[in-house]
Design a protein around this motif. Sequence first.
Motif, PDB file in Angstrom:
ATOM      1  N   SER A  32       0.834  -1.190   0.000  1.00 38.95           N
ATOM      2  CA  SER A  32       0.000   0.000   0.000  1.00 38.95           C
ATOM      3  C   SER A  32       0.875   1.248   0.000  1.00 38.95           C
ATOM      4  O   SER A  32       1.803   1.353   0.802  1.00 38.95           O
ATOM      5  N   MET A  33       0.570   2.167  -0.910  1.00 42.46           N
ATOM      6  CA  MET A  33       1.288   3.446  -0.958  1.00 42.46           C
ATOM      7  C   MET A  33       0.280   4.571  -1.019  1.00 42.46           C
ATOM      8  O   MET A  33      -0.805   4.427  -1.563  1.00 42.46           O
ATOM      9  N   ASN A  34       0.687   5.707  -0.452  1.00 43.87           N
ATOM     10  CA  ASN A  34      -0.084   6.939  -0.546  1.00 43.87           C
ATOM     11  C   ASN A  34       0.911   8.094  -0.450  1.00 43.87           C
ATOM     12  O   ASN A  34       2.115   7.873  -0.482  1.00 43.87           O
ATOM     13  N   TYR A  35       0.407   9.314  -0.322  1.00 42.59           N
ATOM     14  CA  TYR A  35       1.303  10.468  -0.282  1.00 42.59           C
ATOM     15  C   TYR A  35       2.262  10.445   0.906  1.00 42.59           C
ATOM     16  O   TYR A  35       3.335  11.031   0.847  1.00 42.59           O
ATOM     17  N   ASP A  36       1.885   9.773   1.987  1.00 40.00           N
ATOM     18  CA  ASP A  36       2.735   9.708   3.176  1.00 40.00           C
ATOM     19  C   ASP A  36       3.812   8.633   3.098  1.00 40.00           C
ATOM     20  O   ASP A  36       4.719   8.605   3.922  1.00 40.00           O
ATOM     21  N   THR A  37       3.718   7.752   2.116  1.00 38.65           N
ATOM     22  CA  THR A  37       4.664   6.650   1.970  1.00 38.65           C
ATOM     23  C   THR A  37       5.860   7.081   1.123  1.00 38.65           C
ATOM     24  O   THR A  37       5.688   7.601   0.028  1.00 38.65           O
ATOM     25  N   VAL A  38       7.053   6.846   1.634  1.00 36.98           N
ATOM     26  CA  VAL A  38       8.268   7.164   0.885  1.00 36.98           C
ATOM     27  C   VAL A  38       8.799   5.923   0.172  1.00 36.98           C
ATOM     28  O   VAL A  38       9.156   5.982  -1.002  1.00 36.98           O
ATOM     29  N   LEU A  39       8.840   4.804   0.886  1.00 31.70           N
ATOM     30  CA  LEU A  39       9.355   3.583   0.277  1.00 31.70           C
ATOM     31  C   LEU A  39       8.748   2.351   0.909  1.00 31.70           C
ATOM     32  O   LEU A  39       8.164   2.415   1.988  1.00 31.70           O
ATOM     33  N   ALA A  40       8.928   1.254   0.198  1.00 37.10           N
ATOM     34  CA  ALA A  40       8.511  -0.053   0.711  1.00 37.10           C
ATOM     35  C   ALA A  40       9.592  -1.056   0.319  1.00 37.10           C
ATOM     36  O   ALA A  40       9.697  -1.441  -0.842  1.00 37.10           O
ATOM     37  N   PRO A  41      10.420  -1.467   1.286  1.00 40.87           N
ATOM     38  CA  PRO A  41      11.412  -2.501   0.989  1.00 40.87           C
ATOM     39  C   PRO A  41      10.746  -3.876   1.039  1.00 40.87           C
ATOM     40  O   PRO A  41       9.827  -4.094   1.825  1.00 40.87           O
ATOM     41  N   VAL A  42      11.216  -4.780   0.187  1.00 42.89           N
ATOM     42  CA  VAL A  42      10.666  -6.134   0.162  1.00 42.89           C
ATOM     43  C   VAL A  42      11.826  -7.118   0.272  1.00 42.89           C
ATOM     44  O   VAL A  42      12.734  -7.119  -0.561  1.00 42.89           O
ATOM     45  N   ALA A  43      11.774  -7.933   1.330  1.00 40.80           N
ATOM     46  CA  ALA A  43      12.820  -8.920   1.560  1.00 40.80           C
ATOM     47  C   ALA A  43      12.229 -10.313   1.549  1.00 40.80           C
ATOM     48  O   ALA A  43      11.057 -10.517   1.837  1.00 40.80           O
ATOM     49  N   SER A  44      13.082 -11.251   1.200  1.00 40.38           N
ATOM     50  CA  SER A  44      12.725 -12.655   1.265  1.00 40.38           C
ATOM     51  C   SER A  44      13.845 -13.343   2.041  1.00 40.38           C
ATOM     52  O   SER A  44      14.978 -13.413   1.561  1.00 40.38           O
ATOM     53  N   GLY A  45      13.520 -13.773   3.246  1.00 39.00           N
ATOM     54  CA  GLY A  45      14.566 -14.350   4.093  1.00 39.00           C
ATOM     55  C   GLY A  45      15.566 -13.270   4.455  1.00 39.00           C
ATOM     56  O   GLY A  45      15.195 -12.210   4.948  1.00 39.00           O
ATOM     57  N   ASP A  46      16.821 -13.515   4.195  1.00 30.75           N
ATOM     58  CA  ASP A  46      17.880 -12.549   4.496  1.00 30.75           C
ATOM     59  C   ASP A  46      18.216 -11.652   3.312  1.00 30.75           C
ATOM     60  O   ASP A  46      19.138 -10.851   3.393  1.00 30.75           O
ATOM     61  N   LEU A  48      17.340  -8.720   0.652  1.00 31.53           N
ATOM     62  CA  LEU A  48      16.517  -7.571   0.287  1.00 31.53           C
ATOM     63  C   LEU A  48      16.370  -7.611  -1.232  1.00 31.53           C
ATOM     64  O   LEU A  48      17.338  -7.433  -1.958  1.00 31.53           O
ATOM     65  N   GLU A  49      15.161  -7.902  -1.701  1.00 28.56           N
ATOM     66  CA  GLU A  49      14.943  -8.116  -3.126  1.00 28.56           C
ATOM     67  C   GLU A  49      14.611  -6.851  -3.905  1.00 28.56           C
ATOM     68  O   GLU A  49      15.106  -6.650  -5.003  1.00 28.56           O
ATOM     69  N   LYS A  50      13.738  -6.022  -3.333  1.00 26.66           N
ATOM     70  CA  LYS A  50      13.292  -4.822  -4.046  1.00 26.66           C
ATOM     71  C   LYS A  50      13.129  -3.676  -3.072  1.00 26.66           C
ATOM     72  O   LYS A  50      12.830  -3.878  -1.898  1.00 26.66           O
ATOM     73  N   ILE A  51      13.317  -2.473  -3.606  1.00 28.94           N
ATOM     74  CA  ILE A  51      12.999  -1.266  -2.853  1.00 28.94           C
ATOM     75  C   ILE A  51      12.091  -0.435  -3.753  1.00 28.94           C
ATOM     76  O   ILE A  51      12.514   0.053  -4.795  1.00 28.94           O
ATOM     77  N   TYR A  52      10.817  -0.339  -3.344  1.00 29.99           N
ATOM     78  CA  TYR A  52       9.852   0.474  -4.075  1.00 29.99           C
ATOM     79  C   TYR A  52       9.958   1.899  -3.536  1.00 29.99           C
ATOM     80  O   TYR A  52       9.805   2.118  -2.331  1.00 29.99           O
ATOM     81  N   ILE A  53      10.217   2.857  -4.417  1.00 29.80           N
ATOM     82  CA  ILE A  53      10.339   4.255  -4.010  1.00 29.80           C
ATOM     83  C   ILE A  53       9.203   5.052  -4.625  1.00 29.80           C
ATOM     84  O   ILE A  53       8.992   5.037  -5.842  1.00 29.80           O
ATOM     85  N   ASN A  54       8.472   5.745  -3.773  1.00 27.25           N
ATOM     86  CA  ASN A  54       7.319   6.536  -4.178  1.00 27.25           C
ATOM     87  C   ASN A  54       7.790   7.907  -4.665  1.00 27.25           C
ATOM     88  O   ASN A  54       8.214   8.742  -3.866  1.00 27.25           O
ATOM     89  N   ILE A  55       7.706   8.142  -5.964  1.00 28.63           N
ATOM     90  CA  ILE A  55       8.146   9.425  -6.510  1.00 28.63           C
ATOM     91  C   ILE A  55       7.071  10.506  -6.381  1.00 28.63           C
ATOM     92  O   ILE A  55       7.303  11.653  -6.736  1.00 28.63           O
ATOM     93  N   ASP A  56       5.919  10.130  -5.850  1.00 21.63           N
ATOM     94  CA  ASP A  56       4.856  11.098  -5.586  1.00 21.63           C
ATOM     95  C   ASP A  56       4.558  11.215  -4.091  1.00 21.63           C
ATOM     96  O   ASP A  56       3.432  11.498  -3.690  1.00 21.63           O
ATOM     97  N   SER A  57       5.580  11.022  -3.274  1.00 25.77           N
ATOM     98  CA  SER A  57       5.407  11.179  -1.825  1.00 25.77           C
ATOM     99  C   SER A  57       5.327  12.664  -1.486  1.00 25.77           C
ATOM    100  O   SER A  57       5.852  13.518  -2.216  1.00 25.77           O
ATOM    101  N   ASN A  58       4.668  12.974  -0.368  1.00 23.95           N
ATOM    102  CA  ASN A  58       4.615  14.365   0.097  1.00 23.95           C
ATOM    103  C   ASN A  58       6.003  14.938   0.310  1.00 23.95           C
ATOM    104  O   ASN A  58       6.239  16.108   0.025  1.00 23.95           O
TER     105      ASN A  58
END
Length: 144
Positions: A32-46, A48-58
């Motif tokens: 889930s992302m909205n204006y207050d969200t800057v990023l969402a890291p996604v890890a599997s086990g140990d 870190l697979e992806k880092i989602y960066i919100n380019i429309d964050s406040n």
Amino acid sequence: METESFDNIGLPELVKVSKEQWDELEIKSGISMNYDTVLAPVASGDILEKIYINIDSNVFLNYRKKLKNEDQIIVAQKRYIAAVYFHSLFLYMITKKKNYRLTTSDNTEEEITIDTYISDVFDSYYSDFLLNFGMEQLIGSLED
């Protein structure tokens, strides 16, 4: 002495997410992302697979309002993405390697994942600090 293998230390995938992609991201990945969200890291086990960066964050949109032309906006967006990506990666790696156990501040012993912790740090004031205080200002503040 035990040696660590860094063979699988590849960088996580950087995924830039705009406002138009928020709903699709939530449907496909449960993120889930909205204006207050800057990023969402996604890890599997140990890993870190992806880092989602919100380019429309406040944080970024408020910073962008101060800029006067398209070149400044492009440079600022690159700086924002690079700072958020690398700082989240550093925080993740440090937290993981030190085996910190994260719990809520009300001492309910509810364990918090590193992903949630990193996201919370950036959703507060950390990303704003990274954008608004350049290295020049930080170094200048240390001089007599």
